[in-house]
Design a protein around this motif. Sequence first.
Motif, PDB file in Angstrom:
ATOM      1  N   VAL A 181     -21.413 -13.327  -5.202  1.00  0.00           N
ATOM      2  CA  VAL A 181     -20.542 -14.196  -6.667  1.00  0.00           C
ATOM      3  C   VAL A 181     -19.145 -14.363  -5.265  1.00  0.00           C
ATOM      4  O   VAL A 181     -18.588 -13.171  -4.351  1.00  0.00           O
ATOM      5  CB  VAL A 181     -20.431 -12.960  -7.421  1.00  0.00           C
ATOM      6  N   ASN A 182     -18.716 -15.561  -5.270  1.00  0.00           N
ATOM      7  CA  ASN A 182     -17.276 -15.665  -4.708  1.00  0.00           C
ATOM      8  C   ASN A 182     -16.850 -16.552  -6.028  1.00  0.00           C
ATOM      9  O   ASN A 182     -16.928 -17.860  -7.073  1.00  0.00           O
ATOM     10  CB  ASN A 182     -17.013 -16.740  -3.996  1.00  0.00           C
ATOM     11  N   ALA A 183     -15.391 -17.222  -5.492  1.00  0.00           N
ATOM     12  CA  ALA A 183     -14.292 -17.575  -6.567  1.00  0.00           C
ATOM     13  C   ALA A 183     -13.773 -18.311  -5.457  1.00  0.00           C
ATOM     14  O   ALA A 183     -13.467 -18.586  -4.113  1.00  0.00           O
ATOM     15  CB  ALA A 183     -13.085 -16.861  -7.136  1.00  0.00           C
ATOM     16  N   VAL A 184     -13.254 -20.128  -5.952  1.00  0.00           N
ATOM     17  CA  VAL A 184     -12.507 -20.902  -5.332  1.00  0.00           C
ATOM     18  C   VAL A 184     -11.579 -21.459  -5.780  1.00  0.00           C
ATOM     19  O   VAL A 184     -11.796 -22.362  -7.084  1.00  0.00           O
ATOM     20  CB  VAL A 184     -13.228 -22.181  -5.104  1.00  0.00           C
ATOM     21  N   CYS A 185     -10.908 -21.777  -4.852  1.00  0.00           N
ATOM     22  CA  CYS A 185      -8.930 -22.705  -5.654  1.00  0.00           C
ATOM     23  C   CYS A 185      -9.772 -24.028  -5.153  1.00  0.00           C
ATOM     24  O   CYS A 185      -9.472 -24.596  -3.732  1.00  0.00           O
ATOM     25  CB  CYS A 185      -7.867 -22.435  -5.567  1.00  0.00           C
ATOM     26  N   PRO A 186      -9.776 -24.929  -6.400  1.00  0.00           N
ATOM     27  CA  PRO A 186      -9.703 -26.277  -5.459  1.00  0.00           C
ATOM     28  C   PRO A 186      -9.012 -27.132  -4.663  1.00  0.00           C
ATOM     29  O   PRO A 186      -9.318 -28.495  -4.298  1.00  0.00           O
ATOM     30  CB  PRO A 186     -10.656 -27.394  -6.910  1.00  0.00           C
TER      31      PRO A 186
END
Length: 233
Positions: A181-186
Amino acid sequence: MKRTPPLTALVTGANRGIGFEVGRQLGRHGLDVILTGRDAGSVASAVRELRNDGLQVIGEELDVASEASVVACAARLEQQGQRVDVLVNNAGVYPAGDLLTSPARTITEAMAVNFFGALWTARAWMPEMNRRGYGRVVNVTSGYGSFAEGLGGPAAYAISKAALNALTVRLSQEARGDVKVNAVCPGWVRTRMGGSGAPRTVEEGADTVVWLATLPADGPSGGLFRNRRPIPW
């Protein structure tokens, strides 16, 4: 030799913008893709476009702000024999205003879509990922939700994305086996939300999302990324 079926990815808010491009790129990576969105007509149009490109895509109407809508979508997919190996929580809203003067509905909508939407979808599909021992969950967030970057931007948006970041960390702690599970700032991307003056293309905005969605077993989990590099929470 028994042939392994392709992985299936479900992308929320996928009828346009970054979500649509993520669906396209995942399809080109050989995944089956489920595009979802609140507007059934626009989802159907997006599905037709990707099918015309030769990709294996289906569409589902889904309002992530409604737990009932998420539960119903999960039930329909289960009845169809569809599994979800990759979950991309891309659906989001970007309301203007500050915390002290914005209408209450502005703040509650931001939390309902940007935070609770990802929680409801994780609760719907991540337990089965844990049981199978494989899954990828990618939460599309923003630098505005980063404490290290000052929680800038519109207040309700920043707070809801900060909550999404906290959710990412906690979900990664509840992941089992090869579930990441990860988060990304595009970044600032030229979409209807980002506007025509944004410096990044949708292809650039989708790149790190797709990278996280297709991580190998030795890839990271529980992190926040931009341009495929970790950034502080």
